[in-house]
Motif scaffolding. Structure first.
Motif, PDB file in Angstrom:
ATOM      1  N   ASP A  59      -8.338   5.216  -0.372  1.00  0.00           N
ATOM      2  CA  ASP A  59      -7.005   5.808  -0.515  1.00  0.00           C
ATOM      3  C   ASP A  59      -6.078   5.424   0.632  1.00  0.00           C
ATOM      4  O   ASP A  59      -4.861   5.386   0.466  1.00  0.00           O
ATOM      5  CB  ASP A  59      -7.110   7.350  -0.556  1.00  0.00           C
ATOM      6  CG  ASP A  59      -7.283   7.860  -1.978  1.00  0.00           C
ATOM      7  OD1 ASP A  59      -7.527   7.035  -2.886  1.00  0.00           O
ATOM      8  OD2 ASP A  59      -7.180   9.087  -2.177  1.00  0.00           O
ATOM      9  N   CYS A  60      -6.663   5.169   1.783  1.00  0.00           N
ATOM     10  CA  CYS A  60      -5.860   4.870   2.970  1.00  0.00           C
ATOM     11  C   CYS A  60      -6.783   4.242   4.005  1.00  0.00           C
ATOM     12  O   CYS A  60      -7.993   4.147   3.772  1.00  0.00           O
ATOM     13  CB  CYS A  60      -5.257   6.171   3.523  1.00  0.00           C
ATOM     14  SG  CYS A  60      -3.973   5.900   4.776  1.00  0.00           S
ATOM     15  N   GLY A  61      -6.235   3.823   5.116  1.00  0.00           N
ATOM     16  CA  GLY A  61      -7.077   3.448   6.240  1.00  0.00           C
ATOM     17  C   GLY A  61      -7.794   4.693   6.755  1.00  0.00           C
ATOM     18  O   GLY A  61      -7.366   5.821   6.478  1.00  0.00           O
TER      19      GLY A  61
ATOM     20  N   CYS B 273       0.550   5.654  -0.045  1.00  0.00           N
ATOM     21  CA  CYS B 273      -0.342   6.810   0.143  1.00  0.00           C
ATOM     22  C   CYS B 273       0.516   7.963   0.652  1.00  0.00           C
ATOM     23  O   CYS B 273       1.674   7.758   1.014  1.00  0.00           O
ATOM     24  CB  CYS B 273      -1.426   6.471   1.153  1.00  0.00           C
ATOM     25  SG  CYS B 273      -0.785   6.265   2.830  1.00  0.00           S
TER      26      CYS B 273
ATOM     27  N   HIS C  43       0.839  -1.207   0.000  1.00  0.00           N
ATOM     28  CA  HIS C  43       0.000   0.000   0.000  1.00  0.00           C
ATOM     29  C   HIS C  43       0.872   1.254   0.000  1.00  0.00           C
ATOM     30  O   HIS C  43       1.805   1.367   0.790  1.00  0.00           O
ATOM     31  CB  HIS C  43      -0.900  -0.005   1.240  1.00  0.00           C
ATOM     32  CG  HIS C  43      -1.556   1.325   1.528  1.00  0.00           C
ATOM     33  ND1 HIS C  43      -2.313   2.011   0.593  1.00  0.00           N
ATOM     34  CD2 HIS C  43      -1.573   2.096   2.645  1.00  0.00           C
ATOM     35  CE1 HIS C  43      -2.754   3.138   1.136  1.00  0.00           C
ATOM     36  NE2 HIS C  43      -2.318   3.218   2.371  1.00  0.00           N
TER      37      HIS C  43
HETATM   38 ZN   LIG Z   1      -2.268   4.830   3.765  1.00  0.00          ZN
END
Ligand SMILES: [Zn+2]
Length: 368
Positions: A330-332, A234, A232
């Protein structure tokens, strides 16, 4: 009527499937955050609170229709990066500082002596989550490159950087193997420091050293195992601010796709010029890699509609073959455990839109 052609069309439509997965974290219940703030996050008395948070997270995940769920990282204290070394006695809190765009900072711990060991492996979270669902469960783990920042620049007497890296890679490999063995749908290596590395060192040297280190770890897995391993990237997400959104993806993505992973989860919804990013992805994505593009911006309070998500997927499908396309957030929603800038309700509403919008796009691309 030409049944042969019709059958071909139907077969094609039925085979089109765009996988959709979350990144990992969901904001913790306020009660849990408040109670942990009063004491020790590992206090055994907190067990029922954690258990409730995980059960509720998974129930709500299932209610969104999400085909893959997580435990929302409800037990990752204090964050996505340091959960595995939390409580390690040979550390001090004055380690690497992550500066965010709104001026606040987060800090990693610093290793003070050897040896380096994890205090917990992420498969312990899977043990609990899998008790509450029959759906596939994904597990995020922290990258070796992030943890490598714990080793101080001025070196540790009698514990060389090389010894540290050996220990780090062994612990990371052990963690991934344990997650795969327990049946994790995917193991996602969180690599948020990749983009940050370009900001810290625009020459690209630090990023390349991170890629090399993570590839040393990924090389330990077979091609078959790597099909269940992803990475991942970001620009960070904490209190609705980022640490490296100003870094051009063009500086990161060519190196990123050199990582020996099969799946890439790439923040895209919050990018200013998503078509330009998609062009770079198209150029560097390898045939055996799948890219899950971000179609939800967790730090934006606006809840995307399924139609907005559908349109983002359709744009992505202009650049990426659908066999290699997936969607994600896009992210947690709360990589740091005490972040309350997004509510659980908003997070799940956004996830539901991702699931519905991806299905809408799938129908259009499938032509039915
Ligand atoms: Zn992230």
């Amino acid at each position: 009527m030409e049944p042969t052609n019709n059958n071909k069309v139907l077969a094609k439509a039925a085979s089109i499937s765009i996988p959709t997965e979350p990144i990992g974290s969901i904001p913790r219940p306020i009660d849990l955050i408040k109670t942990v703030a009063k004491g020790d996050s590992e206090d055994p008395n907190l067990a029922p609170l954690y258990e409730d948070a995980i059960r509720d997270t998974i129930e709500r995940f299932e209610a969104t229709g999400s085909p893959v769920v997580t435990d929302g990282e409800q037990r990752k204290y204090h964050n996505f990066a340091t959960y595995c070394v939390h409580g390690l006695p040979n550390t001090s809190p004055d380690g690497f500082t992550i500066p965010f765009s709104d001026g606040h900072t987060r800090r990693l711990s610093r290793l003070t002596r050897g040896p380096f060991r994890y205090t917990r492996y992420a498969d312990s979270y899977l043990d609990v989550a899998m008790r509450y669902t029959h759906l596939p469960v994904k597990q995020a783990v922290i990258s070796p490159s992030a943890l490598s920042l714990m080793y101080p620049a001025d070196r540790i007497p009698n514990y060389s950087r090389e010894q540290f890296i050996d220990d780090l890679l062994r612990e990371h490999e052990t963690e991934i193997r344990r997650c795969l063995k327990k049946g994790a749908h995917k193991v996602q290596v969180d690599f948020t420091e990749g983009r940050l590395a370009v900001k810290i060192d625009p020459s690209g040297h630090l990023l390349n050293s991170f890629i090399d280190l993570n590839n040393l770890a990924l090389s330990r897995f077979s091609p078959n195992e790597r099909k269940r391993i992803g990475v991942h990237t970001c620009p960070g997400n904490d209190f609705d601010s980022t640490h490296s959104a100003d870094v051009d993806y063009a500086e990161l993505l060519p190196s990123l796709f050199e990582l020996k992973a099969s799946n890439f989860y790439i923040a895209l919804a919050s990018e200013r010029n998503s078509r330009q990013v998609l062009r770079i992805i198209r150029k560097y994505l390898k045939p055996d890699q799948r890219v899950f593009v971000g179609v939800i911006a967790p730090s934006n309070p606006h809840i995307e509609t399924p139609e907005e998500v559908r349109d983002r997927v359709l744009v992505a499908s202009e650049y990426i073959p659908f066999e290699q396309l997936g969607t994600t957030d896009d992210c947690g929603f709360s990589p740091f455990s005490d972040n309350t800038s997004t509510t659980r309700e908003t997070a799940f509403a956004k996830i539901q839109s991702r699931v519905l919008g991806t299905a809408l796009a799938e129908k259009i691309i499938g032509g039915h």
